[in-house]
Design an enzyme around this catalytic site. Structure first.
Site, PDB file in Angstrom:
ATOM      1  N   HIS A 117     -20.551 -10.544 -20.526  1.00 44.14           N
ATOM      2  CA  HIS A 117     -21.975 -10.602 -20.906  1.00 44.14           C
ATOM      3  C   HIS A 117     -22.413 -11.860 -21.305  1.00 44.14           C
ATOM      4  O   HIS A 117     -23.294 -11.840 -22.322  1.00 44.14           O
ATOM      5  CB  HIS A 117     -22.006  -9.605 -21.784  1.00 44.14           C
ATOM      6  CG  HIS A 117     -21.721  -8.136 -21.432  1.00 44.14           C
ATOM      7  ND1 HIS A 117     -22.717  -7.195 -21.205  1.00 44.14           N
ATOM      8  CD2 HIS A 117     -20.473  -7.532 -21.465  1.00 44.14           C
ATOM      9  CE1 HIS A 117     -22.068  -6.236 -20.555  1.00 44.14           C
ATOM     10  NE2 HIS A 117     -21.000  -6.052 -20.943  1.00 44.14           N
ATOM     11  N   ASN A 145     -24.826   0.161 -21.846  1.00 45.15           N
ATOM     12  CA  ASN A 145     -25.022  -0.552 -20.454  1.00 45.15           C
ATOM     13  C   ASN A 145     -26.097   0.315 -19.631  1.00 45.15           C
ATOM     14  O   ASN A 145     -26.477   1.301 -20.191  1.00 45.15           O
ATOM     15  CB  ASN A 145     -23.665  -0.299 -19.574  1.00 45.15           C
ATOM     16  CG  ASN A 145     -22.590  -1.452 -19.986  1.00 45.15           C
ATOM     17  OD1 ASN A 145     -22.994  -2.534 -20.386  1.00 45.15           O
ATOM     18  ND2 ASN A 145     -21.434  -1.409 -19.470  1.00 45.15           N
TER      19      ASN A 145
HETATM   20  C1  HEM Z   1     -19.710  -7.625 -24.545  1.00 45.84           C
HETATM   21  C2  HEM Z   1     -15.028  -6.169 -24.659  1.00 45.84           C
HETATM   22  C3  HEM Z   1     -16.111  -2.030 -22.793  1.00 45.84           C
HETATM   23  C4  HEM Z   1     -20.675  -3.201 -23.051  1.00 45.84           C
HETATM   24  C5  HEM Z   1     -18.152  -7.800 -24.893  1.00 45.84           C
HETATM   25  C6  HEM Z   1     -17.436  -8.633 -25.412  1.00 45.84           C
HETATM   26  C7  HEM Z   1     -16.101  -8.264 -25.265  1.00 45.84           C
HETATM   27  C8  HEM Z   1     -16.036  -6.927 -24.810  1.00 45.84           C
HETATM   28  C9  HEM Z   1     -14.882  -9.183 -25.739  1.00 45.84           C
HETATM   29  C10 HEM Z   1     -18.018 -10.063 -25.965  1.00 45.84           C
HETATM   30  C11 HEM Z   1     -18.527  -9.795 -27.371  1.00 45.84           C
HETATM   31  C12 HEM Z   1     -19.204 -10.985 -27.886  1.00 45.84           C
HETATM   32  O1  HEM Z   1     -18.510 -12.130 -27.689  1.00 45.84           O
HETATM   33  O2  HEM Z   1     -20.001 -10.907 -28.800  1.00 45.84           O
HETATM   34  C13 HEM Z   1     -14.919  -4.872 -24.124  1.00 45.84           C
HETATM   35  C14 HEM Z   1     -13.793  -4.122 -24.286  1.00 45.84           C
HETATM   36  C15 HEM Z   1     -14.074  -3.056 -23.604  1.00 45.84           C
HETATM   37  C16 HEM Z   1     -15.570  -2.991 -23.397  1.00 45.84           C
HETATM   38  C17 HEM Z   1     -12.383  -4.428 -24.508  1.00 45.84           C
HETATM   39  C18 HEM Z   1     -13.211  -1.691 -23.214  1.00 45.84           C
HETATM   40  C19 HEM Z   1     -12.029  -1.458 -23.869  1.00 45.84           C
HETATM   41  C20 HEM Z   1     -17.685  -1.890 -22.437  1.00 45.84           C
HETATM   42  C21 HEM Z   1     -18.383  -0.767 -22.304  1.00 45.84           C
HETATM   43  C22 HEM Z   1     -19.518  -1.109 -22.527  1.00 45.84           C
HETATM   44  C23 HEM Z   1     -19.652  -2.666 -22.962  1.00 45.84           C
HETATM   45  C24 HEM Z   1     -17.645   0.562 -22.066  1.00 45.84           C
HETATM   46  C25 HEM Z   1     -20.861  -0.184 -22.296  1.00 45.84           C
HETATM   47  C26 HEM Z   1     -20.839   0.894 -22.901  1.00 45.84           C
HETATM   48  C27 HEM Z   1     -20.813  -4.642 -23.521  1.00 45.84           C
HETATM   49  C28 HEM Z   1     -22.279  -5.326 -23.800  1.00 45.84           C
HETATM   50  C29 HEM Z   1     -21.667  -6.525 -24.323  1.00 45.84           C
HETATM   51  C30 HEM Z   1     -20.173  -6.410 -24.271  1.00 45.84           C
HETATM   52  C31 HEM Z   1     -23.673  -4.536 -23.654  1.00 45.84           C
HETATM   53  C32 HEM Z   1     -22.648  -7.533 -24.775  1.00 45.84           C
HETATM   54  C33 HEM Z   1     -23.089  -7.584 -25.800  1.00 45.84           C
HETATM   55  C34 HEM Z   1     -24.236  -8.630 -26.252  1.00 45.84           C
HETATM   56  O3  HEM Z   1     -25.582  -8.677 -25.734  1.00 45.84           O
HETATM   57  O4  HEM Z   1     -23.916  -9.698 -26.956  1.00 45.84           O
HETATM   58  N1  HEM Z   1     -17.461  -6.633 -24.368  1.00 45.84           N
HETATM   59  N2  HEM Z   1     -15.836  -4.262 -23.454  1.00 45.84           N
HETATM   60  N3  HEM Z   1     -18.605  -2.952 -22.920  1.00 45.84           N
HETATM   61  N4  HEM Z   1     -20.105  -5.301 -23.985  1.00 45.84           N
HETATM   62 FE1  HEM Z   1     -17.905  -4.766 -23.687  1.00 45.84          FE
END
Ligand code: HEM
Length: 491
Positions: free
Chosen positions: A63, A136
Site C-alpha cells: 500500500h 479494502n
Molecule cells: C497496509 C500487513 C492484511 C489492508 C499494510 C502494511 C502492512 C500490512 C505491514 C503497511 C502499514 C504501514 O506501513 O503503515 C498486513 C498483514 C496482513 C494484511 C500482515 C494479513 C495478516 C490486510 C487485509 C486488508 C489490509 C486483510 C484489508 C482488510 C491494508 C491497508 C493498508 C495496509 C488498507 C494501507 C493503510 C494505509 O493507507 O496506510 N498491511 N496486511 N491488509 N493493509 Fe494490510
C-alpha cells in the site's frame, strides 16, 4: 499561497539554519577564493545536504501508493443498542477523520490504474481514542491465515531478480491456495480496476465484534458505499487514463475536494448473533467469505464526507499510520486469524517505518486528552514536566478509566496449527461468477488467462490445478477456460 505562516514556529522573514542562525547567502557555498575548493566548515551547506539526503523514509511494505483526505463521519441511524462506542452514540454525532486510499503491490510512485485491490483506510479521531478501520475495496481476502501473508505478497510483488510482476509466480503460489478463488472473482473482474478512489466501495473485510453497554456482543461486518456510484475502468480505458496521468486517482480526489464536490460514502453494517455463528455453510471468521445480504441485510449507520485536502503530503499521507488494532470501547476483535495477525503487524512495521514514537506524530496522535507513563525514546517531542512517571502513585491524580464491557467469549481448545474445518472454497466464487452477464464472464476468463495462466513460465501442471479449482467454482467456467487453454495449446 501565503509565503509565511505566522502561526507556525517556522515563521522567520529571513532564511535560517535549523538552529535559527541567519543565512545571508543561500546560493553560494563557502569556498577558498571564487573558484573553490569548498570549505568543510560550510555548516550551512552540510546541514542543507544532510536534510536533503534523509528526506525519504521507507515506503510502506504494501500500500505504498496512496492519497489521503480529511473530513468527518456523521451518525445517521441509532446503533446504540448494538454498541457503546461513544462516536456512534446517537444520530447527528460527528467525528473528525482522515482517510487514505491506496493500491497495494507497487511502489510509491506507481500508476493508479493497475489491476490491484485498493486500500480503504479510515482513522476516526473519537473522544475515546482513535478508531482505525483499515479495509479494502474488495469484501474478501485472498488467504485466511496471516502466516501465509508474507509469501503471498512476495508472489504478487515484482520478481526479486527482474523487478517485474510476473504472472507465473502468481499462478504458482495461488495454485496452493484454493481459498483465493473468491478474491480472484473480484480482482480479475471489472472490479479489479476502479475508476478512481471516489467511485469505489469500501469494506472492513474482517468480522469485528460490537459490544453494547450491557455487554451484549454482536458480530459485525462494515460496508462503505459511495454516493457517486461504483465505476470501473476496462483495459483500454485504464491504459489511456494511466498513460495520460499516472496519478489520476490522487488528482481526482484532490480536485473534487478543492472544487467543493465533496466525496461521500454511506456506512452500513451486517450483523450476526454470535450464538448462531456455527449455523451457516461458511465460517463467519473466515475472511475469504462474504455474508449473504438476503440473510444478513445491510443496515445504515452513518455517512463519511471528505471535505479537506491534506495540507502536506508527507505529514498526512506518508506519516499517517493506520492499524486494525486501534479500536475503541464498544468495538472488539473477532477470532479471525488474519485480523489477529494484523494486530501485531501494523504497529511493528510502523515502528520501523516511522520510529518508536510514531503515535506522537500530529496525524496519528489522539485528539482527545491522553495519559500514560510510556517514556522517552528516539525523537520524543512531547513536552512533559511531571515528576511522577510511575504507577501507582499518590502524587498522580490520573486513575484507571471507568470500566467498559470487553469481548468476553469463553475460549478452550488444544494448541495446534490447523486449517479451519469449514473451508467451502468454491461456492461463493461460483455464485459470483454466475451473477456476471455473458460479456463480463468472458472478460473475467480472458483476464485469468492473460494475467496468470498464459504466462510462458506457467506450467501445464499449474494450469491444470487452476482449471480444477475454477471448475469446482462453476462447471461452465471450467469448460470455457479449458477450451481456451486447448486452443492456445496450453494444456
Ligand atoms: C497496509 C500487513 C492484511 C489492508 C499494510 C502494511 C502492512 C500490512 C505491514 C503497511 C502499514 C504501514 O506501513 O503503515 C498486513 C498483514 C496482513 C494484511 C500482515 C494479513 C495478516 C490486510 C487485509 C486488508 C489490509 C486483510 C484489508 C482488510 C491494508 C491497508 C493498508 C495496509 C488498507 C494501507 C493503510 C494505509 O493507507 O496506510 N498491511 N496486511 N491488509 N493493509 Fe494490510
Amino acid at each position: 499561497p501565503a509565503k509565511y505562516r505566522p502561526s507556525s514556529a517556522f515563521n522567520s522573514q529571513h532564511w535560517t539554519t535549523n538552529s535559527g542562525a541567519p543565512v545571508y547567502n543561500n546560493n553560494n557555498s563557502l569556498t577558498v577564493g571564487v573558484g573553490g575548493p569548498i570549505l568543510l566548515e560550510d555548516y550551512q551547506l552540510t546541514e542543507k545536504l544532510a536534510n536533503f539526503d534523509r528526506e525519504r523514509i521507507p515506503e510502506r511494505v504494501v500500500h505504498a501508493r496512496g492519497a489521503a483526505a480529511k473530513g468527518f463521519f456523521e451518525v445517521t441511524h441509532d446503533v446504540s443498542h448494538l454498541t457503546c462506542a461513544d462516536f456512534l452514540r446517537a444520530p447527528g454525532v460527528q467525528t473528525p477523520l482522515i482517510a487514505r486510499f491506496s493500491t497495494v503491490i507497487h511502489e510509491r510512485g506507481s500508476p493508479e490504474t493497475l489491476r490491484d485491490p485498493r486500500g480503504f483506510a479510515i482513522k476516526f479521531y473519537t473522544r475515546e481514542g482513535n478508531f482505525d478501520m483499515v479495509g479494502n475495496n474488495i469484501p474478501v481476502f485472498f488467504i485466511r491465515d496471516g502466516m501465509v501473508f508474507p509469501d503471498m505478497v512476495h508472489s504478487l510483488k515484482p520478481n526479486p531478480k527482474s523487478h517485474i510482476q510476473e504472472g507465473w509466480r502468481i499462478a504458482d503460489f495461488f495454485s496452493h491456495h484454493p481459498e483465493a478463488m473468491h478474491m480472484f472473482t473480484f480482482l480479475m473482474d471489472d472490479w479489479g480496476v476502479p475508476k478512481d478512489y471516489r467511485h469505489m466501495e469500501g469494506f472492513g473485510v474482517h468480522t469485528f465484534v460490537l459490544i453494547n453497554a450491557a455487554g451484549k456482543e454482536t458480530l459485525v461486518k462494515f460496508h462503505w458505499k459511495p454516493t457517486c456510484g461504483v465505476e470501473f475502468l476496462l483495459e483500454e480505458e485504464a491504459v489511456q487514463v494511466g498513460g495520460n496521468n499516472h496519478s489520476h486517482a490522487t488528482q481526482d480526489l484532490y480536485d473534487s475536494i478543492a472544487s467543493g464536490e465533496y466525496p461521500e460514502w454511506r456506512l452500513f453494517i451486517q450483523t450476526m448473533d454470535p450464538q448462531r455463528a456455527d449455523d451457516y455453510a461458511f465460517d463467519p471468521m473466515d475472511v475469504t467469505k462474504t455474508w449473504p445480504e438476503d440473510i444478513f441485510p445491510l443496515q445504515p449507520v452513518g455517512r463519511m464526507v471528505l471535505n479537506r485536502n491534506p495540507d502536506n503530503f508527507f505529514n498526512e499521507n506518508e506519516q499517517v499510520a493506520f492499524c486494525p488494532a486501534l479500536v475503541v470501547p464498544g468495538i472488539g476483535y473477532s477470532d479471525d486469524k488474519m485480523l489477529q495477525t494484523r494486530i501485531f503487524s501494523y504497529q511493528d512495521t510502523q515502528r520501523h517505518r516511522l520510529g518508536g514514537n510514531y503515535l506522537m506524530l500530529p496525524v496519528n496522535a489522539p485528539k482527545c486528552s491522553h495519559h500514560n507513563n510510556h517514556h522517552d525514546g528516539f525523537m520524543n517531542f512531547m513536552s512533559r514536566t511531571e515528576e511522577v512517571n510511575y504507577f501507582p502513585s499518590r502524587f498522580d491524580a490520573a486513575r484507571h478509566a471507568a470500566p467498559y464491557p470487553i469481548v468476553s467469549r469463553q475460549l478452550s481448545g488444544r494448541r495446534e496449527r490447523a486449517v479451519i474445518p469449514k473451508e467451502n472454497n468454491f461456492q461463493q466464487p461460483g455464485e459470483r461468477f454466475r451473477s456476471f452477464d455473458a460479456a463480463r464472464q468472458e472478460r473475467f476468463i480472458n483476464r485469468i488467462l492473460d494475467n496468470v495462466l498464459l504466462h510462458p513460465r506457467t506450467t501445464k501442471e499449474i494450469r491444470r490445478i487452476w482449471l480444477g479449482m475454477l471448475s469446482q467454482c462453476d462447471k461452465s467456467l471450467g469448460q470455457r477456460l479449458a477450451a481456451k487453454l486447448q486452443a492456445a495449446s496450453a494444456l
